[in-house]
Enzyme design. Structure first.
Site, PDB file in Angstrom:
ATOM      1  N   LYS A   1       0.924  -1.584   0.368  1.00 18.67           N
ATOM      2  CA  LYS A   1      -0.025  -0.035  -0.224  1.00 18.67           C
ATOM      3  C   LYS A   1       0.685   1.555   0.212  1.00 18.67           C
ATOM      4  O   LYS A   1       0.553   2.236  -0.856  1.00 18.67           O
ATOM      5  CB  LYS A   1      -1.277   0.084   1.607  1.00 18.67           C
ATOM      6  CG  LYS A   1      -1.546  -0.755   0.988  1.00 18.67           C
ATOM      7  CD  LYS A   1      -2.650  -0.826   2.870  1.00 18.67           C
ATOM      8  CE  LYS A   1      -2.156  -1.298   4.074  1.00 18.67           C
ATOM      9  NZ  LYS A   1      -0.805  -2.173   3.920  1.00 18.67           N
TER      10      LYS A   1
ATOM     11  N   ARG B   1      -9.478   1.241   9.084  1.00 17.21           N
ATOM     12  CA  ARG B   1      -8.446  -0.471   8.682  1.00 17.21           C
ATOM     13  C   ARG B   1      -9.754  -0.861   9.862  1.00 17.21           C
ATOM     14  O   ARG B   1      -9.236  -1.674  10.052  1.00 17.21           O
ATOM     15  CB  ARG B   1      -7.343  -0.188  10.398  1.00 17.21           C
ATOM     16  CG  ARG B   1      -6.315  -0.212   9.605  1.00 17.21           C
ATOM     17  CD  ARG B   1      -5.151  -0.556  10.140  1.00 17.21           C
ATOM     18  NE  ARG B   1      -4.010  -1.473   9.566  1.00 17.21           N
ATOM     19  CZ  ARG B   1      -2.957  -0.588   9.275  1.00 17.21           C
ATOM     20  NH1 ARG B   1      -2.910   0.871   8.929  1.00 17.21           N
ATOM     21  NH2 ARG B   1      -1.656  -1.483   8.760  1.00 17.21           N
TER      22      ARG B   1
ATOM     23  N   ARG C   1      -0.650  -8.885  13.136  1.00 12.87           N
ATOM     24  CA  ARG C   1      -1.120  -8.635  12.627  1.00 12.87           C
ATOM     25  C   ARG C   1      -1.821  -8.642  11.408  1.00 12.87           C
ATOM     26  O   ARG C   1      -3.299  -7.818  11.142  1.00 12.87           O
ATOM     27  CB  ARG C   1       0.272  -7.127  11.654  1.00 12.87           C
ATOM     28  CG  ARG C   1       0.889  -6.736  12.810  1.00 12.87           C
ATOM     29  CD  ARG C   1       2.017  -5.707  12.944  1.00 12.87           C
ATOM     30  NE  ARG C   1       1.993  -4.911  11.098  1.00 12.87           N
ATOM     31  CZ  ARG C   1       2.819  -5.183  10.594  1.00 12.87           C
ATOM     32  NH1 ARG C   1       4.540  -5.570  10.525  1.00 12.87           N
ATOM     33  NH2 ARG C   1       2.692  -3.907   9.723  1.00 12.87           N
TER      34      ARG C   1
ATOM     35  N   ARG D   1      11.443  -5.896   4.034  1.00 15.74           N
ATOM     36  CA  ARG D   1      11.278  -4.196   4.423  1.00 15.74           C
ATOM     37  C   ARG D   1      12.515  -3.436   4.873  1.00 15.74           C
ATOM     38  O   ARG D   1      12.283  -4.119   6.113  1.00 15.74           O
ATOM     39  CB  ARG D   1       9.721  -3.888   4.965  1.00 15.74           C
ATOM     40  CG  ARG D   1       9.435  -2.618   5.046  1.00 15.74           C
ATOM     41  CD  ARG D   1       8.252  -2.109   4.724  1.00 15.74           C
ATOM     42  NE  ARG D   1       7.796  -3.473   6.163  1.00 15.74           N
ATOM     43  CZ  ARG D   1       6.289  -2.208   6.617  1.00 15.74           C
ATOM     44  NH1 ARG D   1       5.258  -2.112   5.329  1.00 15.74           N
ATOM     45  NH2 ARG D   1       5.370  -3.116   7.735  1.00 15.74           N
TER      46      ARG D   1
ATOM     47  N   ARG E   1      11.844  -2.056  11.218  1.00 16.03           N
ATOM     48  CA  ARG E   1      10.622  -1.755  11.683  1.00 16.03           C
ATOM     49  C   ARG E   1      11.001  -2.924  13.354  1.00 16.03           C
ATOM     50  O   ARG E   1      10.044  -4.125  12.834  1.00 16.03           O
ATOM     51  CB  ARG E   1       9.433  -1.311  11.079  1.00 16.03           C
ATOM     52  CG  ARG E   1       9.015  -0.384  10.446  1.00 16.03           C
ATOM     53  CD  ARG E   1       8.020  -0.496   9.639  1.00 16.03           C
ATOM     54  NE  ARG E   1       6.111  -0.507  10.363  1.00 16.03           N
ATOM     55  CZ  ARG E   1       5.178  -0.594   9.389  1.00 16.03           C
ATOM     56  NH1 ARG E   1       5.292  -0.064   7.987  1.00 16.03           N
ATOM     57  NH2 ARG E   1       4.180  -0.927  10.097  1.00 16.03           N
TER      58      ARG E   1
HETATM   59  P1  ADP Z   1       1.169  -1.505   7.369  1.00 14.40           P
HETATM   60  O1  ADP Z   1       0.992  -0.755   6.297  1.00 14.40           O
HETATM   61  O2  ADP Z   1       2.561  -2.529   7.468  1.00 14.40           O
HETATM   62  O3  ADP Z   1       0.229  -2.791   8.120  1.00 14.40           O
HETATM   63  P2  ADP Z   1       0.932   0.691   9.431  1.00 14.40           P
HETATM   64  O4  ADP Z   1       2.662   1.730   9.334  1.00 14.40           O
HETATM   65  O5  ADP Z   1       0.589   0.631   8.233  1.00 14.40           O
HETATM   66  O6  ADP Z   1       1.201  -0.937   8.352  1.00 14.40           O
HETATM   67  O7  ADP Z   1       0.899   0.497  10.441  1.00 14.40           O
HETATM   68  C1  ADP Z   1       1.518  -0.113  11.797  1.00 14.40           C
HETATM   69  C2  ADP Z   1       0.864  -0.176  13.498  1.00 14.40           C
HETATM   70  O8  ADP Z   1      -0.244   1.234  13.190  1.00 14.40           O
HETATM   71  C3  ADP Z   1      -0.288  -1.249  13.009  1.00 14.40           C
HETATM   72  O9  ADP Z   1      -0.349  -2.565  13.325  1.00 14.40           O
HETATM   73  C4  ADP Z   1      -1.370  -0.488  13.842  1.00 14.40           C
HETATM   74  O10 ADP Z   1      -1.297  -0.834  15.288  1.00 14.40           O
HETATM   75  C5  ADP Z   1      -1.298   1.246  14.105  1.00 14.40           C
HETATM   76  N1  ADP Z   1      -1.880   1.544  13.129  1.00 14.40           N
HETATM   77  C6  ADP Z   1      -1.794   2.702  11.607  1.00 14.40           C
HETATM   78  N2  ADP Z   1      -3.315   2.819  11.234  1.00 14.40           N
HETATM   79  C7  ADP Z   1      -4.074   2.484  11.719  1.00 14.40           C
HETATM   80  C8  ADP Z   1      -5.277   2.668  11.779  1.00 14.40           C
HETATM   81  N3  ADP Z   1      -6.041   3.089  11.074  1.00 14.40           N
HETATM   82  N4  ADP Z   1      -6.199   1.956  12.762  1.00 14.40           N
HETATM   83  C9  ADP Z   1      -5.698   1.625  13.732  1.00 14.40           C
HETATM   84  N5  ADP Z   1      -4.064   1.162  13.853  1.00 14.40           N
HETATM   85  C10 ADP Z   1      -3.522   1.428  13.263  1.00 14.40           C
HETATM   86  P1  ADP Z   2       2.125  -1.870   3.312  1.00  7.55           P
HETATM   87  O1  ADP Z   2       2.028  -0.238   3.204  1.00  7.55           O
HETATM   88  O2  ADP Z   2       1.121  -2.429   2.556  1.00  7.55           O
HETATM   89  O3  ADP Z   2       2.662  -2.251   4.556  1.00  7.55           O
HETATM   90  P2  ADP Z   2       4.619  -1.394   1.953  1.00  7.55           P
HETATM   91  O4  ADP Z   2       5.010  -0.488   0.813  1.00  7.55           O
HETATM   92  O5  ADP Z   2       5.397  -1.565   2.528  1.00  7.55           O
HETATM   93  O6  ADP Z   2       3.733  -2.342   2.343  1.00  7.55           O
HETATM   94  O7  ADP Z   2       5.662  -3.121   1.153  1.00  7.55           O
HETATM   95  C1  ADP Z   2       6.101  -3.701   1.911  1.00  7.55           C
HETATM   96  C2  ADP Z   2       7.450  -4.526   1.454  1.00  7.55           C
HETATM   97  O8  ADP Z   2       7.403  -5.151  -0.069  1.00  7.55           O
HETATM   98  C3  ADP Z   2       8.573  -3.383   1.414  1.00  7.55           C
HETATM   99  O9  ADP Z   2       9.501  -3.924   1.776  1.00  7.55           O
HETATM  100  C4  ADP Z   2       8.593  -3.006  -0.189  1.00  7.55           C
HETATM  101  O10 ADP Z   2       9.320  -2.714  -1.138  1.00  7.55           O
HETATM  102  C5  ADP Z   2       7.581  -5.067  -0.437  1.00  7.55           C
HETATM  103  N1  ADP Z   2       6.809  -4.369  -1.893  1.00  7.55           N
HETATM  104  C6  ADP Z   2       6.327  -3.308  -1.984  1.00  7.55           C
HETATM  105  N2  ADP Z   2       5.302  -4.379  -2.932  1.00  7.55           N
HETATM  106  C7  ADP Z   2       5.809  -4.856  -3.449  1.00  7.55           C
HETATM  107  C8  ADP Z   2       6.067  -5.751  -5.057  1.00  7.55           C
HETATM  108  N3  ADP Z   2       5.043  -5.377  -5.834  1.00  7.55           N
HETATM  109  N4  ADP Z   2       6.442  -7.290  -5.050  1.00  7.55           N
HETATM  110  C9  ADP Z   2       7.834  -6.828  -4.139  1.00  7.55           C
HETATM  111  N5  ADP Z   2       7.798  -6.837  -3.455  1.00  7.55           N
HETATM  112  C10 ADP Z   2       7.126  -5.875  -2.756  1.00  7.55           C
END
Ligand code: ADP
Ligand code: ADP
Ligand code: ZN
Length: 214
Positions: free
Chosen positions: A13, A88, A171, A127, A160
């Site tokens: 995302k 979320r 998660r 990541r 992270r």
């Molecule tokens: P990822 O994209 O890897 O899922 P995020 O950076 O979006 O991780 O979120 C990391 C953490 O921050 C989540 O696991 C949650 O604890 C918190 N978080 C982020 N956005 C929200 C939301 N909209 N509602 C509740 N918790 C959130």
């Molecule tokens: P999210 O915001 O949904 O948690 P990220 O954009 O941070 O996800 O991506 C999670 C991990 O996967 C990062 O290390 C990123 O570089 C990698 N990644 C993102 N898109 C792709 C893809 N299409 N193929 C392989 N790896 C990817």
């Protein structure tokens, strides 16, 4: 342009949202990034959120909504935004729909970046994030030119806290229980689009652009 990115943790995302934001000149708003920035600054909000984040749980809706509504009030949101990681939960989605409706406004698309659970652990363990600019990389799928150093700003990359496999599992559970229902919510609203997130980054982006420019 007002877009919501849906998808499991690690689906890509953030990676896609950054590219959409750059191409269309709208801000990329990540609630996770805002929580982490608060944590770094040691604010009360950051400390409250950390307890949940470190456990792989969602931060309570009340706290999250307060934060995002404040963000929406900023000037740069006038022409829209790409939301990454918000909403979320169903209550968050309903609050967003209502806030928009109160301004005679609505979302354009909810884009679900679809990646099965099997691929997620791999994605997360590789990541790497930039502490300075929030850039996101992957040791195998999206490596930086110099190991450990951000391509965008030269900042240092870190792993992270919540990307450890055992926390990622939690998660994923939270995702399936609390966030996945949003797919049906936005399907019912008639704005759901799905892209195959297992393709490489550029192909996923191509598919998203095709949706936005259809
Ligand atoms: P990822 O994209 O890897 O899922 P995020 O950076 O979006 O991780 O979120 C990391 C953490 O921050 C989540 O696991 C949650 O604890 C918190 N978080 C982020 N956005 C929200 C939301 N909209 N509602 C509740 N918790 C959130
Ligand atoms: P999210 O915001 O949904 O948690 P990220 O954009 O941070 O996800 O991506 C999670 C991990 O996967 C990062 O290390 C990123 O570089 C990698 N990644 C993102 N898109 C792709 C893809 N299409 N193929 C392989 N790896 C990817
Ligand atoms: Zn950087």
């Amino acid at each position: 342009m007002k877009i919501v990115m849906l998808g499991a943790p690690g689906a890509g995302k953030g990676t896609q949202a950054k590219q959409i934001a750059a191409k269309y000149g709208v801000p990329h708003i990540s609630t996770g990034d805002i929580f982490r920035a608060n944590l770094k600054e040691g604010t009360e909000l950051g400390l409250k959120a950390k307890v949940y984040m470190d456990q792989g749980q969602l931060v309570p809706d009340s706290l999250t909504l307060e934060l995002i509504m404040d963000r929406f009030s900023k000037d740069d949101c006038r022409n829209g935004y790409v939301l990454d990681g918000f909403p979320r939960t169903i209550p968050q989605a309903e609050a967003l729909t209502k806030a928009l409706k109160d301004n005679n406004d609505r979302l354009d698309y909810a884009i679900d970046v679809d990646v099965p659970d099997e691929n997620i652990i791999n994605r997360m363990s590789g990541r790497r994030a930039c502490a300075k600019c929030g850039g996101t990389f992957h040791i195998k799928y999206n490596p930086t030119k110099v190991e450990g150093i951000c391509d965008l700003c030269g900042g240092e990359l870190y792993i992270r806290n919540d990307d450890k496999p055992e926390i990622v599992q939690k998660r994923l559970v939270a995702y399936h229980e609390q966030t996945q229902p949003l797919i049906d919510y936005y399907r019912n609203e008639g704005i759901l689009k799905t892209v195959d997130g297992t393709q490489d980054v550029d192909k996923v982006f191509e598919d998203i652009v095709a949706i936005l420019e259809a």
